[in-house]
Design an enzyme around this catalytic site. Sequence first.
Site, PDB file in Angstrom:
ATOM      1  N   GLU A   1       2.538 -11.216  -2.251  1.00  0.00           N
ATOM      2  CA  GLU A   1       1.902  -9.952  -2.616  1.00  0.00           C
ATOM      3  C   GLU A   1       1.952  -9.709  -4.111  1.00  0.00           C
ATOM      4  OE1 GLU A   1       3.398  -6.719  -0.236  1.00  0.00           O
ATOM      5  OE2 GLU A   1       2.714  -7.621   1.619  1.00  0.00           O
TER       6      GLU A   1
ATOM      7  N   LYS B   1      -1.053   1.068   9.241  1.00  0.00           N
ATOM      8  CA  LYS B   1      -1.848  -0.112   8.910  1.00  0.00           C
ATOM      9  C   LYS B   1      -2.990  -0.179   9.925  1.00  0.00           C
ATOM     10  CE  LYS B   1       1.957  -3.088   7.270  1.00  0.00           C
ATOM     11  NZ  LYS B   1       3.006  -4.045   7.742  1.00  0.00           N
TER      12      LYS B   1
HETATM   13  P1  PGA Z   1       2.894  -8.149   6.581  1.00  0.00           P
HETATM   14  O1  PGA Z   1       4.111  -7.319   5.976  1.00  0.00           O
HETATM   15  O2  PGA Z   1       1.627  -7.584   6.101  1.00  0.00           O
HETATM   16  O3  PGA Z   1       3.153  -9.557   6.125  1.00  0.00           O
HETATM   17  O4  PGA Z   1       3.058  -8.053   8.081  1.00  0.00           O
HETATM   18  C1  PGA Z   1       3.967  -6.131   5.292  1.00  0.00           C
HETATM   19  C2  PGA Z   1       5.068  -5.182   5.659  1.00  0.00           C
HETATM   20  O5  PGA Z   1       6.004  -5.576   6.405  1.00  0.00           O
HETATM   21  O6  PGA Z   1       5.046  -4.020   5.274  1.00  0.00           O
HETATM   22 ZN    ZN Z   2       7.045  -3.624   6.631  1.00  0.00          ZN
END
Ligand code: PGA
Ligand code: ZN
Length: 423
Positions: free
Chosen positions: A202, A334
Amino acid sequence: TISQVLARRIWDSRGRPTVEVEVRTASGAVGLGMAPAGASRGTREAIERRDGGPRFGGLDVQRAIEGIDREIAPLLVGRDEADQGGIDAALIALDGTATKERLGGNALVATSLAVLHAAAAARGLPLWRHLAGDRPVRLPLPQIQVFGGGAHAGRRVDVQDFMVVAVGAQSFSQALEMTAEVYRCAGEWMRERGRLAGVADEGGWWPDFARNEEALDALVAAIERAGYVPGQDVAIALDIAASEFGRDGRYRLALEGEELDSDALSERLLRWIERYPIVSIEDPLAEDDERGLAAFTRACQGRVQVVGDDYLVTNADRVSQAAAAGACNCVLVKPNQAGTVTEALQALQAAREAGFATIVSARSGETEDVAIVHLATGWDAGQLKVGSFARSERMAKWNEGVRIETRPGAPAGFAGGSALARR
Ligand code: PGA
Ligand code: ZN
């Protein structure tokens, strides 16, 4: 009215296949939706449809795209693009599975986001304004990664995200300014110690540390070096992502070579909270350790925000259940964990009803799509998590926040440090 639904394979920030959907309306509006992809996923997330086989590591999405062409497009053509709730309900019914595995969470979320973008475009409004309507909303407080870790850095350290939160910032743009300096100073600090080794998934600096605490020491040093008072101007947020190294109440810290039970990991984290200016901890214990999560949240006594990500998987029922159990006080939202925009909004609303704080979040596998910045602003979520302060799939989102803040007709204000849960 939706006149066309086009699906295609594009490539995400890890160079892996993902789904893009383009929704066109009779009035000439166009909306693009792109599916992101997680690496440290909750077991109850909407399931992506991937082809398997040897090509692209089994991650191709041709079957998800076929499903859009054959089933989703005929369902949507002729419908009103403004009817997000009705369209999402129709997508869920068409898929017909609890996990969205038949058509794929990736196909559904790209479609749902494309419809949303098209509806905003058809009205000639920025997406955040389309969502907010006449309600006053605020730019979110950013949580920005400085060091990557866990599944995003080959498990070099156990903790997944070492982040900063510019709690003293008066605007979104100022929060970015402050973070830019901390991020740069952290890189200098690493270089001076001969530990600069590129970036993780990231965009956070690669975590070349011998202990998890060393990363916390480096963060504090970087905040001070940038000229800020730790805790007062810039504070620390962590994503432990404990489901990745813990199961059945046992947690293996690879770096320290220790195996801890739920209480011992809790105590370790509480010690970090005493010693470091930490204001937020995500997934402190594993997704199946609700008893441990409740005990940890109680022990924090409202001093820090306890965030459920893998634990809550953007699911309204799980949020309500967590509130009843007292197992956290903030939800990470998300859209692709849920599968549709409407379900993500329902999780956010359930959190609000429970008195939880809310964070809209990207995934570790991202694209140039900036929808989540608009969701965080238009839904007045209060907080936004996008990864680090490098690489354009991340910067596109931070920069979109700057645009939203500086254009005529901007949102009323900035959520700031008060957006953090402290209860
Ligand atoms: P991921 O992790 O997008 O790789 O699942 C992001 C998070 O755990 O916040
Ligand atoms: Zn997370």
